[in-house]
Design a protein around this motif. Structure first.
Motif, mmCIF file in Angstrom:
data_model
loop_
_atom_site.group_PDB
_atom_site.id
_atom_site.type_symbol
_atom_site.label_atom_id
_atom_site.label_comp_id
_atom_site.label_asym_id
_atom_site.label_seq_id
_atom_site.Cartn_x
_atom_site.Cartn_y
_atom_site.Cartn_z
ATOM 1 N N GLN A 15 49.440 38.391 31.098
ATOM 2 C CA GLN A 15 49.747 39.699 31.649
ATOM 3 C C GLN A 15 50.198 39.565 33.094
ATOM 4 O O GLN A 15 49.932 38.560 33.752
ATOM 5 N N LEU A 17 50.229 41.289 36.994
ATOM 6 C CA LEU A 17 49.551 42.198 37.913
ATOM 7 C C LEU A 17 50.336 42.231 39.209
ATOM 8 O O LEU A 17 50.739 41.178 39.722
ATOM 9 N N GLU A 22 44.053 45.103 40.374
ATOM 10 C CA GLU A 22 42.698 44.674 40.044
ATOM 11 C C GLU A 22 42.394 44.853 38.565
ATOM 12 O O GLU A 22 42.988 45.704 37.900
ATOM 13 N N ILE A 23 41.488 44.057 38.077
ATOM 14 C CA ILE A 23 40.829 44.278 36.789
ATOM 15 C C ILE A 23 39.373 44.530 37.128
ATOM 16 O O ILE A 23 38.714 43.684 37.737
ATOM 17 N N ASP A 24 38.860 45.710 36.778
ATOM 18 C CA ASP A 24 37.548 46.137 37.252
ATOM 19 C C ASP A 24 36.418 45.288 36.667
ATOM 20 O O ASP A 24 36.622 44.449 35.790
ATOM 21 N N HIS A 26 33.590 43.648 34.687
ATOM 22 C CA HIS A 26 33.354 43.609 33.251
ATOM 23 C C HIS A 26 32.671 42.293 32.892
ATOM 24 O O HIS A 26 32.562 41.382 33.710
ATOM 25 N N GLN A 67 35.090 40.549 38.411
ATOM 26 C CA GLN A 67 36.292 41.364 38.553
ATOM 27 C C GLN A 67 37.394 40.516 39.165
ATOM 28 O O GLN A 67 37.131 39.533 39.861
ATOM 29 N N HIS A 68 38.646 40.879 38.878
ATOM 30 C CA HIS A 68 39.801 40.123 39.341
ATOM 31 C C HIS A 68 40.600 40.922 40.350
ATOM 32 O O HIS A 68 40.689 42.153 40.249
#
Length: 254
Positions: A15, A17, A22-24, A26, A67-68
């Motif tokens: 993917q 970005l 951000e990826i929240d 998880h 998170q990222h």
């Protein structure tokens, strides 16, 4: 990191970005390999942060809340592995060296993650075999639990170029250099110069991903000259700040 998503299966995919995306927070019930073939990825957990340029990947063990964040335009490759399959034998997040061969294997494997063909299975087997020989890298920036160290950490992250001695910084937060040194050793297992260098290198990776010139990065991160910064960077990462792997043009077709 208060709201935490739970996804039992760690996805395998490619993917994009945007810088700053951000990826929240998880967690997965499976392990995951996180690799950016373009840009720099930062992964944050409750115990610290990891930053990886395109010559490094991140290992996220099953159950780890993380998170990222993207620095620079990011081409992100995610590889999920069952919790029973741990080719590295690691139970904590880690940064891994990525050889040119491993890079191509990860990129190819995540381009067509739903394939069930024999060649895809062979590709996966070679990728996992290469992972077992990938050395871990000391790029973890641990989050201090000690209140005094948290205050010191805040000062350094706000201004990585702050060259004041530990004595001077200690006077600002009300602690002696001896106390701070002892707590750094007990809490993080690092000396003050080692910790400060880690803070600076993490900040440098982010600035470089955003296209900041090397000389500017050196001065903003507290090195006396670009040549000194380049030397530290090369010894840590194995290449100079300007030697970045070229992005895979085919990712735009994913």
């Amino acid at each position: 990191m208060q709201k935490v998503r739970h996804t039992s299966v760690a996805p395998t995919r490619t993917q994009r970005l945007r810088s700053g995306g951000e990826i929240d927070a998880h967690r997965h019930d499976e392990h995951q390999i996180v690799y950016a073939s373009q840009g720099t990825i930062a992964v944050t957990t409750d115990t610290g942060s990891w930053v990886a340029p395109a010559t490094r990947a991140l290992w996220i063990p099953a159950g780890t809340v993380h998170q990222h964040q993207a620095h620079g335009e990011l081409a992100l490759h995610l590889v999920g592995l069952p919790a029973t399959e741990n080719p590295l034998g690691l139970d904590k997040p880690a940064v891994l060296a990525v050889s040119p061969l491993l890079r191509e294997l990860i990129v190819a494997y995540t381009r067509d993650p739903d394939s069930d063909s024999p060649p895809h299975h062979r590709l996966r087997a070679v990728m996992l075999d290469q992972l077992t020989t990938s050395p871990t890298q000391p790029l973890h920036l641990p989050t201090p639990t000690d209140p005094l160290l948290r205050e010191l950490h805040g000062i350094l992250r706000t201004d990585p170029a702050d060259n004041r001695s530990l004595d001077a910084l200690g006077r600002q937060i009300g602690a002696s250099a001896r106390t701070l040194s002892r707590r750094l050793r007990d809490n993080l297992g690092l000396t003050y110069p080692q910790w400060r260098t880690q803070v600076r290198l993490h900040h440098a990776l982010i600035l470089l991903a955003d296209g900041t010139p090397i000389t500017t990065v050196a001065h903003q991160c507290g090195w006396s000259s670009a040549s000194t910064f380049i030397d530290v960077f090369r010894r840590t990462f194995g290449h100079t700040p300007g030697a970045r792997p070229s992005p895979d043009a085919r990712l735009g077709q994913s």
